[in-house]
Structure formats: structure tokens, C-alpha cells
Design an enzyme around this catalytic site. Sequence first.
Site, mmCIF file in Angstrom:
data_model
loop_
_atom_site.group_PDB
_atom_site.id
_atom_site.type_symbol
_atom_site.label_atom_id
_atom_site.label_comp_id
_atom_site.label_asym_id
_atom_site.label_seq_id
_atom_site.Cartn_x
_atom_site.Cartn_y
_atom_site.Cartn_z
ATOM 1 N N ASP A 1 43.670 39.092 37.474
ATOM 2 C CA ASP A 1 42.293 38.536 37.341
ATOM 3 C C ASP A 1 41.981 38.715 36.251
ATOM 4 O O ASP A 1 42.723 38.912 35.085
ATOM 5 C CB ASP A 1 41.566 40.068 38.168
ATOM 6 C CG ASP A 1 40.234 39.619 38.618
ATOM 7 O OD1 ASP A 1 39.604 38.416 38.264
ATOM 8 O OD2 ASP A 1 39.631 40.335 39.462
ATOM 9 N N GLU B 1 40.474 34.558 32.231
ATOM 10 C CA GLU B 1 39.827 33.310 31.457
ATOM 11 C C GLU B 1 40.045 33.373 29.996
ATOM 12 O O GLU B 1 40.194 32.109 29.379
ATOM 13 C CB GLU B 1 38.415 33.118 31.984
ATOM 14 C CG GLU B 1 38.001 32.847 33.316
ATOM 15 C CD GLU B 1 38.350 34.212 34.531
ATOM 16 O OE1 GLU B 1 38.491 35.420 33.823
ATOM 17 O OE2 GLU B 1 38.656 33.991 35.542
ATOM 18 N N ASP C 1 34.409 35.320 42.246
ATOM 19 C CA ASP C 1 33.399 36.287 42.736
ATOM 20 C C ASP C 1 32.205 35.618 43.596
ATOM 21 O O ASP C 1 31.004 35.424 43.181
ATOM 22 C CB ASP C 1 32.807 37.139 41.875
ATOM 23 C CG ASP C 1 34.044 38.048 41.365
ATOM 24 O OD1 ASP C 1 35.152 37.987 41.827
ATOM 25 O OD2 ASP C 1 33.753 38.325 40.304
#
Length: 983
Positions: A545, A548, A621
Amino acid sequence: MRWVALFGGLFLLPDVLAVKSQDFKTCSQSGFCRRGRALSTRAKEASSSWKSPYSVDPSLVTVSPKEAIAKAAVKSSLYPDIKFSLEVRVHDDGVVRVRMDEVDGLKKRYDEAASWALVDEPTISNTVSWTAGKKDLRAVYGVKKEVELIVQYEPLKVSLLRNGKEQVVLNGQGLLHMEHFRNKEPPKEEKKEEETKPEGEVAPDAGAEQVVMQVEPEAKVENPRAWFEGDSEDAYWEESFSSWTDSKPKGPESLSIDITFPNHATVYGIPQHATNLALPTTTGDSPTFSDPYRLYNADVFEYLASSPMSLYGSIPVLHAHSADSTVGIFHAVGSETWIDIGHSSEKSTETHWISESGIMDIFLMPGPTPEAIFAQWARLVGPTPLPAQWSLGYHQCRWNYVSSDDIRTVQKRFDEDDMPVDVLWLDIEYAEEHKYFMWDKKNFPDPVKMTNDVAAVGRKMVVIIDPHLKRTSNYPAYQEATERKLLVKTKSEDEYEGWCWSGSSAWLDMFNPATWQWYIDLYKTDKRDTWSWTESTTDIHIWNDMNEPSVFNGPEITMPKDNIHHGGWEHRDIHNINGMLFSNLTSQAVMSRTDPPQRPFVLTRSFYAGSHRFGAMWTGDNLGTWEHMAVGIKMVLANGVGGFAFAGSDVGGFFGNPEPEMLVRWYQVGVFSPFFRAHAHIDTKRREPFLLDEPHKSIVRDLLRLRYSMLPIWYTAFRETSVTGLPVVRPHYVVFPKDKAGFELDDQFWLGSSGLLVKPVTEKGATEASVYIPEDQVYYDYFSNHAYRGSSKGKNVTVPAALHQLPLLLRGGSILATRERPRRSAPLMKFDPFTLRVALSKTGSARGELYLDDGVSYSYRDGNFIWREFVAEQPQKRTLRISNKDLGKAQPEKAVDSAALTKFDPTNAFAKTVKDVRVEKVVVVGLSGKPSSVKVEGSGKQLAWEYTLGVAAGEKKEGTASVLTIKDPKVLVTEDWALSIQL
Ligand SMILES: *[C@@H]1O[C@H](CO)[C@@H](O)[C@H](O)[C@H]1NC(C)=O
Ligand SMILES: *[C@@H]1O[C@H](CO)[C@@H](O)[C@H](O)[C@H]1NC(C)=O
């Protein structure tokens, strides 16, 4: 996942939850995007007098004698001293690659984006040859010499034609602009004087003046290049956003290029955005969105359900589609990119790509069908590999299962309620102070034992590992990384420090080859010289997760663009590729824990072109709203266009407390997502399916069982994807490319080649749904066997869709192989018998496939698998013959990856392990009458069967179809046989 807490209940959702738009740039807040859009505005205003300043120098064109490579020198009339190179190659499958770079510039542009995305250096065609003329360079190829590639010299323009019709054109609108590197001029004393002087270091030549004269004579006095570049150095050397300043040490180096599809009115792709599959416009008279689509991987929590804003991943791939042909393009750029889309006519699409840095490296995929483009794309970046079979089961996640005992209880509750589940997940709270790999021993005192308890019934665990490392002395992973200098640096070459879950953190630099083996070794469960995760087992797989990367206190919640990676590249150059390298290395790490390697499962939030090789993705999300449920389906389809087939969105929505009705509908969506996981925010109420009240609980149990009964269909679909590149869930335009009425369709889709057509309900209170049938064919309701008849003009049929009813149709002409015995996990189904469902077409025939292997290892690459074909046909009137034959030796025409198929031997070791697996039931839907005899061919014995009268496949009328159920025909799935049914 983000830290922001939720306030209020469901009704407050739309008001309370909204993306913090001010955290993210709009085009007008981004210097290079502003410059790129201003360029296109000037071009539109100048209209016909606009002419690209870029041209090829005909005296400097070289073509390789044996291979289809052409090189040329390009210059800009605005800056005659600046040199550019152009290289055009034709690959052996007809894909064209166009690269342009600045030559001998003051600095170097990033040119490695494609090298991370591509599996191999593509082979150049040795049959295509170039003809260099006075005005252009041409190559003609294709089976019927139907494809022509033209590189026009002045102005520079690259066009790909099929049968004389333009498919894709680069720089047709003259928006190509590669800002060359320049020296920053010292600040001028007097402002007035600065404005009257031309910018840059070289004087404009006569040619440039001429162009200037044509367009805007007044501009000449002030700035002769202003007609093209604008009259100010807008954000060339520094740029601020909110409280951050980007120092831009290299100055301006953005790249603008227009890509036009003169004969294609619909475009798909450039995931990830929350919007329709057929991309709405961003330019023109009344554009849907006022900003261009942005590709800049970002942690955009509580994102909007309809927006061109960036999300977590970027695949710069676009399909342009029409009823006659489809073409695709891939722009291999790793920096922030904005894409405008508009239509200047009803039949064309104009796109404009504006990137912050990097070379121009564009791949033209000539099609001419969606299927052909998927194959062309898969040859470039590799197809989605076959995932571990268990990973197609149901995944139960939440932030967080708080202890080992919590995990055990959740597992027990699934079992008590007879609900299948394959994977239990642990979010960040398992890790002591969010130091990944380190268990919080207070709550997880026995991680290995806990994992073994889960694994006892064939289940797995997935544990989160993020790319930020807590900067603390009692964290060996960080200590070793900092000592070895494996961390991302600031612009002044210090270790970059930012804020994330673990507080003060540093980030692994995956662009540094020295990081790779060290990182892989972290996952080793045996003791080593370097620290490793010994408190782990090979039943633990990984979730990446925040890659980025998400940095809570960074600009746009990510890293500063002037941070430095290995090789001296700025973060700006590689930002969109960053997340992919992390999941790449994680998948290698998980794979190398076992010898021989087992298929790893890695879920990634951030991704780039090629990321599908390393695992699954999810849409991040999302909110627990109907809009998010609906757009999640479209996003999964769009990711498929980018080649990322193993995709899903959080069932239930990450934020919020979905009411039971919404949750049930969301499970219906999840059951038909390639990746099927329920997940929830830490502030939400627990919502595991066993907590539901009746009737919701039983409905969800049935849905989970439906997924498991169809695992063979999913696995076969993934197998097809892994050899052809076609997506697992397919939008209408891929399956019916000529049906104009279906180009915009993105709320119903197909599961592989199975013939299953799904239209999940995403509206509250629905009791029926409308499904579009594009052809004159019979379609059967999967649950009731109600026969619907389509029309060659296309027809909408209304199907029942009360809460317990999922609109699911099976196209006449399909045969499905399912496993109908409820089990606790997928691996426990390994030797279960099959049910065949034969859905007859209007002409009384059907076919289907079944692929099986051990589901975990790579031995299928050595030919250890079975691939069966089921065929129903009518050799004579009043006879239906259903046969099972081997397909393993057949080389699918469409195979991109046929290596694994050539080694097939029907008596392989895997086939032996399933040699006793039976077909326990055959259901034939749509037979035209009651049989007089049902036998296995070559045997005189009648089989037991039941028949219920109903509509026959060949009849035009609608109603419940006839159903013949053949009980226990005592035939084996690995053997050739045929059933003979006499009417
Ligand atoms: C990523 O994956 C490919 C295999 O697809 C591999 O060849 C490559 O070396 C990997 N490593 C990195 C750092 O990208
Ligand atoms: C099917 O329904 C859609 C949505 O209501 C509509 O746009 C379309 O025209 C209909 N198609 C046919 C063939 O009736």
C-alpha cells in the site's frame, strides 16, 4: 488507506466525505500543464495559420538496410541550434515505436520509462523497408500491404494508415513541443528591457521570423517565439503549490504532443480515473470535465466518483475505437502527465498529452481489432500471469484485525456460518509502531502459529508491507537500509525524511539495484547475514500500500519532485513508475521464499504500465456509496484496457457504514470482480458477512458459494488472459466491436469467453434491471433458466433483480464447468467433481473450455495442466452429442505466450493427480424435446436423467427454457468421451 477519521453516519456521507481538492493541483496550478494548454489555445486561435516549428532535415535521414529502423535529425525553427533526434521503428508484429530526444543538450532527459514497462526489447521487423522521398519517409507492411506509416518532414508529422485511412496521427495539430534544456538567465535589472528581448540563448533565424510574421506580426518586436511558447517564462525555474516549492534545478523540459484519431470517435483507457469507460471530453464546446485527465500517482482519499483527477496508478495506454477498426497507443513516460480529449467532428478524437519530463517514446498499436491490440500490448509488456488459484477466492480484510485471536475468531465465524473464504488480511496495526516485518507482540504473540492455524484448511494470510521505513535505531530494516544508502535522497543528497504511518520515515529507493537483493532477502524465513523476517511463513503473502509513494506531509501527499533517486534522476522523472518497482521486487521476494518458487500474491495500490506482471490491484480508498460501487465496475474495466486484468474494488466501500442492502449489492459486484476483497476503515463498524441478519446473511452466503462454484470459470478465464492478453472481465466493445450501440456500455460486462454476461445492480431499491443483448441469440437467466431472445438490431430485456437476484445471463452456445459442492476454501475443492451446464444456442450447439493445473506452482510451464474443450453439436437431426476432448495440444491462434503450451503431454504429472475427478452432472438448457435415450457413446446403458418441459433454444419466444439434467454420467474430466442424446 488514509488516516482521516469519519464523522457521522451514512446519511451524512455525501456532505462529510469529499476529496480535499485543495491538496491536489489542477492544470492551471501546474506550470507545465498551464504552458501545454496555453500552447493548444494559441494553436486554436491561430487556426489555419498555425504551423508546427518542428521539421526533419531530409539530408540527415538514415534507414537501416536490414531492419525497419529509421533515424532522422529534427530541428525547431524557433531554436535552430538545438538538435533533436527522431527514431521510428516497426516491430515484427506491426507495432510502431516513435522516439524523440534532445541531442547534446545541457542536461539529459529521462529515457528509461519503457525499459521498466516492457518485458523485452521488441524485435524489429526485417521484412518492412523504408522509402525515403523528398518530402517524407514511408513504410508499407501488413499481410495485404494494407498498413502505411508516413513520416512527413515539414512540419514533422507521423501518420499510421490502414487501407489508406488515417488511424493515428502524431503532431497533426502542431502541438509537439519538447522544451529544450536552457541556462537560467541572471535576473535583469530593468523589467522593461527583459520583455523586449527574445528569450533563450540563441537568436531566432530567418525561418522563425517568417512564421512569426504569418501568425502575429506584433509579437516579433517583443518576443519572436511568443506565438508558440507564450511571452513569459511561466514557472520555468521554480514553482510553488500551497506551502511547497519545487526547485526545478533542470529548468523547463516538458513535452507536449497531440495524438489524433481522425476516424475513431470513442476512446478508452488511461487508467486510473473514476469515470466512464468511454472517456468523456475535457475540451471542445461543452466538455464534461474542465481539467485534462491527470496521471500522477497520488493518495487521493475520499476521491470523487466522477472526475479526471489522478488516482493511485497510471497506465498511459489509450484505445481509439470505431466500428471499422481499433488502434491503441502507449506513451512510455514516467513523469506527471495531463491528457486532454476532445472531438472536432463526430467521427474523430483529438488528444493532447502534456508531460513534465522525459523523452517522447510512443508506441502505436495498429489493431485493427480490440483483440489484436490486447495481443500487441501483451507482447510489449507481457500478459497477466496466471495467479495462484486460491487468490481468486474471497479475501476478508479490515483495518484492522487486532490480534491473533481476532484472526482466529473471524476464521471460526466463517466456518460456523458455512461461508467460504481463502485469505485473511492484516493491515498496518500488526506491526509494532508500524515497523513492517516486526510483529506487535502484545497483540500478535504467536504469528507463525496463527498463520499455521489459518493455513490448516488451505487458507492464506496477506500482510501489509509499505515502502516507508520508520527512522529509528530499533528497526533493523531501516538501520541496514540507511547504512547501505538504499534510501531516497533530498535535492541536497541527504536522506529524505517525511511523515507516514510510522511517523518520521524514509523511503526505499527501488531504482537502486543494490536495494533489490537486500529487499528480497528481508523476506527470507531462515536466518541470514542481513536481517530477515524469520517470524513468518510461506503462507503469508503481501499487500503493498502507500507506494505512490504516500507522504503525509509532502506536496500533494507525495514526495517532492526534486528528490533524488539512483542515477541522479529526480523523483519527477520516475514518479509514476515508483510504485511498480516496489511491487515487482515484493513479488520476487515472495516467490523466492520457496524452492521451487510458488506463485506469489502481491496486491498493489500504485501501478504503471506492466504492473500487472506482479500481482493484483484495487481501486483504493473508495466510499461506501452507490456511486462508488457503480464507478468501481467501470474502473476495473478501464484497468483491463491497460492490461491490468487482476483488479477489484473494496467490497462495501472503505469509508462509511453501508446499509445491508448496499452491502449485499456490493457482494454481487465483488463476486464478478477478478479480485474479490471486502475491506473497511478502522472507524467503521465491523461488517464481516457472518454479522449480517437474515435474509442478507443467507444471500451473501449464496453469493460467496456462487463465486466458489465458478472458480474453474475464473481460472480458465485467467488462463486465456495469460496466453492472449485479453482482459478477464470484458467490456462490450471488446466482445462486439462493431456494435455502435454498445460503445458507451460499461455497466454490464462479460466474464472471459465463458458466455456469462453480468449486470450488477448499483441502485438502491431496484427490483428489475435492463440488460442489453446485442445479437439475435437466446440468452438464459443463470438462476431461473428463463430464455430471452435478442435481436440483430440490439435489444434491451428486463430481468428480475430483487435483492437476492443478480442479473446474470448465459449466452446460448456456451458450456460452463462449475464445482457445486460448498467448501471452506478453494484448495479444498481440488478433487471435487464438475457440473457441466450446456446452454444451447438458437441453432442447437454450444462449446466451452476448462483449464486446470496445481494452482500454486510454475509446473504448468512444463506442460503440467489439463485444458479440455466441451462441444455440443447435432451430427444428425434429433441427436445431440456432447463431447469432452483435449485442447492442451492446440495452439490458440491468438496465443501471445505459447511456450507453456508446446510442452503439453496429456499424461502429465498434474493430469494424473486429477484422473479420478468426475463430471457428476450435465445440465442441458434449451433442448427441443424430451429425450428418448441418453447414453455415453460406446455404452449400451441408459443414464439417469430428468427433463422439464420449456422453451427450446431455437424458438423465438421467451419463457423458462426446457432443462435436461443428466445425473452421474460416470465420465471423467481428463478423458475423451461423448454423451449421445436422442430426441
Ligand atoms: C521487474 O520485473 C521484471 C520481470 O517482469 C524483471 O525482468 C526486472 O528485472 C524486474 N526488476 C525491476 C527492478 O524492475
Ligand atoms: C437500451 O437502453 C438504453 C438505456 O436506456 C438506451 O439508450 C438504448 O437505446 C436501448 N436500446 C435499444 C435497442 O432499445
